[in-house]
Design an enzyme around this catalytic site. Sequence first.
Site, short mmCIF file in Angstrom:
data_model
loop_
_atom_site.label_atom_id
_atom_site.label_comp_id
_atom_site.label_asym_id
_atom_site.label_seq_id
_atom_site.Cartn_x
_atom_site.Cartn_y
_atom_site.Cartn_z
N LYS A 97 0.84 -1.20 0.00
CA LYS A 97 0.00 0.00 0.00
C LYS A 97 0.87 1.25 0.00
CE LYS A 97 -3.70 -2.39 2.49
NZ LYS A 97 -4.29 -2.68 3.79
N GLN A 138 -4.26 -1.71 10.32
CA GLN A 138 -4.10 -2.98 9.61
C GLN A 138 -4.65 -4.13 10.47
OE1 GLN A 138 -2.82 -3.17 6.34
NE2 GLN A 138 -3.57 -5.27 6.46
N ASP A 146 -10.71 2.99 5.12
CA ASP A 146 -11.12 1.58 4.94
C ASP A 146 -12.64 1.47 4.95
OD1 ASP A 146 -8.93 -0.02 4.43
OD2 ASP A 146 -8.39 -0.25 6.54
#
Length: 285
Positions: free
Chosen positions: A53, A97, A122
């Site tokens: 990412k 994460q 997200d």
Amino acid sequence: MGQILNGKELGQKLNLELKRKISLISKKTGIKPKLAGILVGNNPASELYLKIKRRTCDEIGIDSILVNLKKDIRKEALLDEIEKLNEDKSVHGIILQLPLPKALKPLTKEFIEKISPLKDVDGLHPINRGKLFDYNEDLVPCTPKGIIALLEYYNIEIKGKHAVIINRSNLVGKPLIFMLLKRNATVTICHTSTSDLESHIKKADILVVAIGQPDFITKDKIKEGVVIIDVGTSRVNGKTRGDVKFEDVFDKVGAITPSPGGIGPMTVHFLLQNTFYAYQNQIKM
Ligand SMILES: NC(=O)c1ccc[n+]([C@@H]2O[C@H](COP(=O)([O-])OP(=O)(O)OC[C@H]3O[C@@H](n4cnc5c(N)ncnc54)[C@H](OP(=O)(O)O)[C@@H]3O)[C@@H](O)[C@H]2O)c1
């Protein structure tokens, strides 16, 4: 013979378009978008995902920082770290994460809720999830966004089709229900307690599989002409595999994503797209 839905190619094309937009706006405002990734512990898969990412951020002009915290960090200390990033005006997007280490895993919801909904790239904060209930897709999870973008790019008809999703997670299946409903599909969602899963799979015009079980979908299970989106990823003998036995089903499907090279690059692109959206929103404030 199936059409290949090439997520790698489309992801690269969309990344280039985004890079141009970012360059224009950053020059005009003197502010670059910035994404913060929080990694708790040192799970190798999580480290790798964040590395990919951040590398893609770098390629397209988004700054990124990694906040790497100890596996045994206390709940309050992690909440404080999130709050610091919420308050930092130079940070526009925050990702925590997942999965978190075992001891913190049951508190995942609390940490997600701590992230500012404006920086929740997200798309997991309850405010953003609630907006999706109303078909608002401003900040929604990146994998379903990537799935819809891929279907639309290849002009795959969604309206009136029967979409079957095998997955009901917050990251994939649940948001995808609303995104497909918005586009007038009829949606069936399956999971480990679904009875007679095979009969549902057989009825799918669009089949989305995200279970992490290699070769789960074979030719005998599917309807002729089905469009298959293979989201699942597993490592088999050092190689990434999807949930679909690609070479077995290929001559029976209407279209299919390869794995790797399908949904993965689309997911990464939409993380950048969400970060850009959050940045634009915040620099206006
Ligand atoms: N390529 C990408 O960018 C990308 C992005 C996200 C996820 N993924 C991959 O997609 C997969 C799912 O990810 P996730 O985070 O959603 O995982 P998850 O939270 O573990 O969800 C898996 C889902 O699949 C269902 N399931 C598992 N085995 C099944 C079976 N045999 N029959 C029917 N349903 C079954 C589970 O049902 P229950 O709810 O009943 O347990 C659950 O809803 C993983 O392989 C992950 O690596 C890939």
